[in-house]
Design a protein around this motif. Structure first.
Motif, PDB file in Angstrom:
ATOM      1  N   GLY A   1     -60.730-141.178  25.615  1.00 56.20           N
ATOM      2  CA  GLY A   1     -61.699-141.466  26.764  1.00 56.20           C
ATOM      3  C   GLY A   1     -61.108-140.653  27.675  1.00 56.20           C
ATOM      4  N   ALA A   2     -59.737-140.178  27.742  1.00 62.78           N
ATOM      5  CA  ALA A   2     -59.465-139.392  28.693  1.00 62.78           C
ATOM      6  C   ALA A   2     -60.105-137.878  28.356  1.00 62.78           C
ATOM      7  CB  ALA A   2     -57.711-139.122  28.963  1.00 62.78           C
ATOM      8  N   LEU A   3     -60.096-137.579  27.258  1.00 62.70           N
ATOM      9  CA  LEU A   3     -60.552-136.130  26.963  1.00 62.70           C
ATOM     10  C   LEU A   3     -61.949-136.166  27.190  1.00 62.70           C
ATOM     11  CD1 LEU A   3     -59.154-135.286  23.374  1.00 62.70           C
ATOM     12  CD2 LEU A   3     -59.073-133.851  25.444  1.00 62.70           C
ATOM     13  N   ALA A   4     -62.901-137.267  26.854  1.00 59.31           N
ATOM     14  CA  ALA A   4     -64.218-137.212  27.269  1.00 59.31           C
ATOM     15  C   ALA A   4     -64.416-137.393  28.671  1.00 59.31           C
ATOM     16  CB  ALA A   4     -64.876-138.567  26.562  1.00 59.31           C
ATOM     17  N   ALA A   5     -63.750-138.021  29.411  1.00 58.55           N
ATOM     18  CA  ALA A   5     -63.890-138.052  30.859  1.00 58.55           C
ATOM     19  C   ALA A   5     -63.720-136.621  31.481  1.00 58.55           C
ATOM     20  CB  ALA A   5     -62.945-138.850  31.629  1.00 58.55           C
ATOM     21  N   GLY A   6     -62.887-135.967  31.108  1.00 53.73           N
ATOM     22  CA  GLY A   6     -62.744-134.521  31.457  1.00 53.73           C
ATOM     23  C   GLY A   6     -63.855-133.607  30.852  1.00 53.73           C
TER      24      GLY A   6
ATOM     25  N   PHE B   1     -55.426-127.810  38.234  1.00 55.80           N
ATOM     26  CA  PHE B   1     -55.964-128.915  38.635  1.00 55.80           C
ATOM     27  C   PHE B   1     -57.516-128.920  38.950  1.00 55.80           C
ATOM     28  CE2 PHE B   1     -51.285-129.802  39.375  1.00 55.80           C
ATOM     29  CZ  PHE B   1     -51.175-130.431  38.433  1.00 55.80           C
ATOM     30  N   THR B   2     -58.257-128.799  38.205  1.00 55.14           N
ATOM     31  CA  THR B   2     -59.780-128.801  38.461  1.00 55.14           C
ATOM     32  C   THR B   2     -60.145-130.175  38.427  1.00 55.14           C
ATOM     33  OG1 THR B   2     -60.328-128.354  35.918  1.00 55.14           O
ATOM     34  CG2 THR B   2     -60.141-126.365  37.521  1.00 55.14           C
ATOM     35  N   PRO B   3     -61.302-130.249  38.996  1.00 57.67           N
ATOM     36  CA  PRO B   3     -61.733-131.690  38.729  1.00 57.67           C
ATOM     37  C   PRO B   3     -62.124-132.472  37.315  1.00 57.67           C
ATOM     38  CG  PRO B   3     -63.300-130.769  40.338  1.00 57.67           C
ATOM     39  CD  PRO B   3     -62.250-129.579  39.703  1.00 57.67           C
ATOM     40  N   THR B   4     -62.129-131.470  36.480  1.00 55.63           N
ATOM     41  CA  THR B   4     -62.274-131.903  34.960  1.00 55.63           C
ATOM     42  C   THR B   4     -60.851-132.241  34.645  1.00 55.63           C
ATOM     43  OG1 THR B   4     -62.050-129.595  34.213  1.00 55.63           O
ATOM     44  CG2 THR B   4     -64.164-130.468  34.267  1.00 55.63           C
ATOM     45  N   ALA B   5     -59.772-131.804  34.856  1.00 52.28           N
ATOM     46  CA  ALA B   5     -58.223-132.094  34.587  1.00 52.28           C
ATOM     47  C   ALA B   5     -58.028-133.324  35.278  1.00 52.28           C
ATOM     48  CB  ALA B   5     -57.525-130.857  34.970  1.00 52.28           C
TER      49      ALA B   5
ATOM     50  N   ALA C   1     -60.002-122.109  28.794  1.00 57.35           N
ATOM     51  CA  ALA C   1     -59.377-123.229  28.259  1.00 57.35           C
ATOM     52  C   ALA C   1     -58.914-124.122  29.484  1.00 57.35           C
ATOM     53  CB  ALA C   1     -58.186-122.617  27.268  1.00 57.35           C
ATOM     54  N   ASP C   2     -58.238-123.482  30.480  1.00 53.45           N
ATOM     55  CA  ASP C   2     -57.564-124.354  31.627  1.00 53.45           C
ATOM     56  C   ASP C   2     -57.613-123.601  32.755  1.00 53.45           C
ATOM     57  OD1 ASP C   2     -55.898-126.800  32.196  1.00 53.45           O
ATOM     58  OD2 ASP C   2     -54.578-125.121  32.841  1.00 53.45           O
TER      59      ASP C   2
ATOM     60  N   ALA D   1     -61.584-128.348  26.000  1.00 51.40           N
ATOM     61  CA  ALA D   1     -60.915-129.508  25.135  1.00 51.40           C
ATOM     62  C   ALA D   1     -59.666-129.416  24.940  1.00 51.40           C
ATOM     63  CB  ALA D   1     -61.534-129.747  23.968  1.00 51.40           C
ATOM     64  N   ALA D   2     -59.102-128.120  24.565  1.00 51.74           N
ATOM     65  CA  ALA D   2     -57.625-127.579  24.423  1.00 51.74           C
ATOM     66  C   ALA D   2     -57.234-127.636  25.623  1.00 51.74           C
ATOM     67  CB  ALA D   2     -57.528-126.303  23.642  1.00 51.74           C
ATOM     68  N   GLY D   3     -57.699-127.204  26.815  1.00 49.30           N
ATOM     69  CA  GLY D   3     -57.181-127.400  27.972  1.00 49.30           C
ATOM     70  C   GLY D   3     -56.792-128.745  28.492  1.00 49.30           C
ATOM     71  N   LEU D   4     -57.719-129.553  28.165  1.00 49.00           N
ATOM     72  CA  LEU D   4     -57.564-130.912  28.618  1.00 49.00           C
ATOM     73  C   LEU D   4     -56.466-131.886  27.915  1.00 49.00           C
ATOM     74  CD1 LEU D   4     -61.300-131.908  29.348  1.00 49.00           C
ATOM     75  CD2 LEU D   4     -59.674-131.612  30.992  1.00 49.00           C
TER      76      LEU D   4
END
Length: 255
Positions: free
Chosen positions: A89-94, A69-73, A65-66, A224-227
């Motif tokens: 958009g923020a979720l999709a970017a991650g 501070f990985t690149p996705t986050a 889940a998380d 997605a939950a982590g983001l």
């Protein structure tokens, strides 16, 4: 002509009075009775998992889940900074950053193990693992699931997932081969690398009988939950602007 059109589905349908999902009445049979992890498994596998499968599957989702501070986050937080009106958009970017270095290892490892098992003969799992690692080294390919940028000795998720799989009678050929790779790879690579959590997640999901081509989807489902949590924290304690300004103020032009 319209009456002749048919679009078959075994998932969800609805009419004016009811919603059906997986052949069940959504409101009467599923809501409050089926957990989200169980439902996600059911939707993909086409069968309802038993309690042990749900436990292992949800442990995998929690494991992915998380990770801070990985690149996705960071991508999700920076996108939210730029477009706070676009949570999607923020979720999709991650999620778009889930690839061969982050999140995608789950599927890559599952595919590697499944292909190795399909090509192998015999019962000596250590010999099968040694041959797979040797061939990968000769072809200059990485063995997915080996090594971790932070956990240099042991990924804390790996023994827990193996223990849960064993307790639930779900320790199967993919996990067995993955552990064998952990034992034999130093003979080829001349160093010992930990079996990482993303890799063991892929092995566990494959042992659950889930299609290896879909495993990255489960990693993304978990992330997605982590983001969403990362974006919620960005709203409470914003840091994205500082990240942006740190990079911008230290940019150096080089021709």
């Amino acid at each position: 002509m319209a009456d002749e059109l048919r679009f078959p589905t075994g998932l969800g349908t609805s009419d004016a009075d009811s919603i059906s999902l997986l052949g069940q009445d959504l409101a009467a049979d599923l809501m409050g009775r089926v957990g989200f992890g169980e439902l996600a498994f059911w939707l993909v596998a086409g069968r309802r998992p038993h309690a042990g499968e749900v436990r292992l599957f949800e442990a995998v989702l929690v494991a992915l889940a998380d990770h801070g501070f990985t690149p996705t986050a960071i991508a999700a937080r920076l996108t939210y900074l730029s477009a706070p009106d676009s949570l999607q958009g923020a979720l999709a970017a991650g999620l778009l950053g889930g690839g061969s270095r982050f999140l995608g290892v789950t599927e890559d490892c599952g595919r590697f193990l499944a292909a190795t098992l399909a090509e192998s003969s015999g019962d000596d799992v250590d010999a099968i693992a040694l041959d797979a690692v040797t061939r990968a080294r000769a072809e200059k390919r990485f063995v997915p699931g080996l090594g971790h940028p932070v956990h240099k000795v042991e990924d804390p998720r790996t023994p827990v997932l193996i223990r849960i799989a064993t307790e639930e009678g779900l320790y199967g050929p993919h996990l067995r081969l993955f552990e064998a790779i952990g034992r034999v790879h130093p003979q080829v690579l001349q160093r010992r690398l930990p079996l990482n959590g993303a890799g063991v997640c892929g092995a566990a999901l494959a042992d659950l009988g889930l299609p290896v081509e879909m495993l990255r989807g489960f990693a993304l489902l978990a992330r997605a939950a982590g983001l969403l949590g990362q974006i919620a924290e960005e709203r409470r304690r914003p840091i994205a602007n500082e990240i942006y300004l740190t990079v911008d103020r230290n940019a150096v032009y080089e021709a």
